[in-house]
Design an enzyme around this catalytic site. Structure first.
Site, PDB file in Angstrom:
ATOM      1  N   ALA A 172      41.761  34.578  39.334  1.00 22.04           N
ATOM      2  CA  ALA A 172      40.746  35.617  39.521  1.00 22.04           C
ATOM      3  C   ALA A 172      41.047  36.832  38.637  1.00 22.04           C
ATOM      4  CB  ALA A 172      40.694  36.029  40.992  1.00 22.04           C
TER       5      ALA A 172
ATOM      6  N   SER B  78      34.359  37.568  42.601  1.00 24.69           N
ATOM      7  CA  SER B  78      35.039  38.389  43.594  1.00 24.69           C
ATOM      8  C   SER B  78      36.547  38.179  43.471  1.00 24.69           C
ATOM      9  CB  SER B  78      34.552  38.019  44.997  1.00 24.69           C
ATOM     10  OG  SER B  78      35.022  38.973  45.925  1.00 24.69           O
ATOM     11  N   GLU B  79      37.292  39.274  43.493  1.00 23.14           N
ATOM     12  CA  GLU B  79      38.725  39.245  43.152  1.00 23.14           C
ATOM     13  C   GLU B  79      39.562  38.354  44.063  1.00 23.14           C
ATOM     14  OE1 GLU B  79      39.577  43.401  43.644  1.00 23.14           O
ATOM     15  OE2 GLU B  79      40.295  43.122  45.677  1.00 23.14           O
ATOM     16  N   ASN B  80      39.051  38.079  45.265  1.00 29.09           N
ATOM     17  CA  ASN B  80      39.826  37.254  46.184  1.00 29.09           C
ATOM     18  C   ASN B  80      39.708  35.764  45.865  1.00 29.09           C
ATOM     19  OD1 ASN B  80      37.086  37.714  47.129  1.00 29.09           O
ATOM     20  ND2 ASN B  80      37.629  36.437  48.864  1.00 29.09           N
ATOM     21  N   GLY B  81      38.971  35.432  44.808  1.00 25.15           N
ATOM     22  CA  GLY B  81      38.976  34.046  44.361  1.00 25.15           C
ATOM     23  C   GLY B  81      37.665  33.314  44.506  1.00 25.15           C
TER      24      GLY B  81
END
Lengths: 215, 216
Positions: free
Chosen positions: A92, A50-53
């Site tokens: 990320a 997930s791009e938020n880490g």
């Protein structure tokens, strides 16, 4: 046969799930693409980034384990799978852009016969921003667009995108409730017809030229 | 050594018209106390660099609602209808930046780089007006570094040396922005009385000027 919104989304999500192989690292767009995880065969385990880490997004938490410090890119609270880890935004996106993601699944406003994707802006009407969408699509080994075939009856698969692009010439595959398409070097191919549709139906609801190569 | 201050004291480091970096991904890992203090002041006219403009009820989103931001460099505004409305009325300038590019531009600003070369945004509106540079036959966009006057970030744990570590997905831009600003304020959940385990430190303390500790 008229499908409800829920039925339509389930058909698409189930089909997307078949594209995942054991051990794949995948990134999923908010909404419909995220639902595909629910339909994985029991013997297929994937690593969801997930791009938020978050690497190794797990199940949704129950009341006791819910923690607002662990969310996915949609802002929904999630859990971390065994072996997973957290990271900052730089890492990320390095993961995505650098070619370390096997499959990315995103929704679309429009996708065209050349593999162009538009999913972040309708000028004058809808400008939420691209968020991570442009980065998500650049480095991935396989880009799947998973979406409802039409929007209020209007085709979303078109000859040439008219909306601002997210990425050019990058989409590999399109999955809708009506069927599946591949974008190959020589153009768009219809490769699957869903039991809920027909070639005639797909022709009428697709605004792009395509060849037929049913698998 | 980072100086431990109150949220109310922290506002002395802000001036109208500055460029601010604020950490957080929506509400996750977002500083709040200092923002609430800023809302009580007449300060504003800021340029905001952040992942998103959050929601109208929370953290950075409240600064938008209070019309304290004149320009926002962010990747996403869809969760804050106020941002969209102010943008459409011409009251707020918004530069939408792909999220990974935003992270790299902040990193470049803090790492002493002249910019980054990225394939993200080629053949899209993002490429407009930006130089395209070929490296080994492949096209890249030149994206320039970003810096700020003040960075306001969140961390879960800190020690008196300013070392920071994080719980869960709260790292996001909080781990990158401290390098790219003149003055750096970290709002933390817990101040450890003993030094943090050096093996678990994510942001070295030399980047942090001030600590605001929640619950004090």
């Amino acid at each position: 046969m008229e499908l409800s919104k829920e039925q339509t989304q389930e058909i698409i999500a189930r089909r997307v799930a078949q594209e995942f192989h054991h051990g794949d690292v995948v990134t999923l767009g908010i909404g419909l693409p995220t639902k595909a995880v629910q339909y994985l065969p029991p013997d297929v385990k994937i690593v969801v980034q997930s791009e938020n880490g978050v690497l190794g997004v797990g199940d949704y938490p129950d009341e006791n384990s819910a923690d607002a410090r662990i969310i996915n890119a949609g802002g929904t609270m999630v859990t971390l799978s065994e072996g997973g880890c957290f990271m900052d935004s730089f890492m990320a996106f390095a993961m995505m852009r650098g070619g370390h993601i096997d499959i990315t699944v995103l929704g679309a406003l429009q996708v065209d016969a050349e593999g162009n994707l538009a999913n972040w802006c309708i000028p004058g009407k809808f400008t939420p921003g691209m968020g991570g969408a442009m980065d998500l699509v650049v480095g991935t080994k396989k880009l799947i667009v998973a979406m409802e075939h039409t929007a209020k009856g209007a085709p979303k698969i078109v000859q040439k995108c008219t909306l601002p692009l997210t990425v050019a010439h990058k989409v590999n595959m399109i999955i809708t409730e009506k069927g599946g398409f591949e974008i190959r070097p020589d153009g768009l191919y219809l490769t699957e017809i869903s039991p809920y549709s027909s070639l005639e139906d797909i022709r009428q609801t697709t605004d792009a030229d395509f060849q037929i190569d049913i698998k | 050594m980072a100086e431990i201050i109150s949220a109310a004291t922290a506002i002395q480091f802000f001036k109208s018209g500055q460029t601010l970096m604020i950490g957080g991904f929506l509400g996750c890992g977002s500083p709040q106390l200092v923002i609430d203090e800023l809302l009580k002041t007449d300060l504003g006219n800021w340029t905001l660099i952040a992942n998103d403009t959050s929601t109208p009820e929370s953290d950075r989103g409240k600064l938008i609602v209070a019309h304290k931001i004149k320009k926002a460099l962010v990747s996403h505004i869809g969760t804050n209808p106020q941002t969209v409305a102010q943008m459409n009325r011409g009251e707020l300038e918004v530069e939408l930046i792909p999220q990974g590019t935003l992270a790299e531009r902040v990193r470049a600003g803090g790492a002493g780089l002249g910019g980054v070369l990225t394939p993200v945004g080629l053949n899209t509106d993002v490429a407009k007006g930006k130089p395209i540079i070929q490296v080994d036959g492949q096209d890249f966009l030149l994206e320039k570094p970003l810096k700020a006057d003040v960075a306001l970030v969140y961390a879960t744990y800190a020690d008196k040396y300013g070392n920071l570590s994080f719980y869960g997905s709260t790292r996001n831009f909080n781990a990158i922005m401290p390098l790219a600003a003149q003055t750096v304020i970290a709002e933390v959940d817990k101040l450890s009385e003993t030094p943090l385990d050096p093996n678990h430190i994510v942001v070295p303390g030399i980047f942090i000027d001030y600590l605001v500790v929640r619950g004090r």
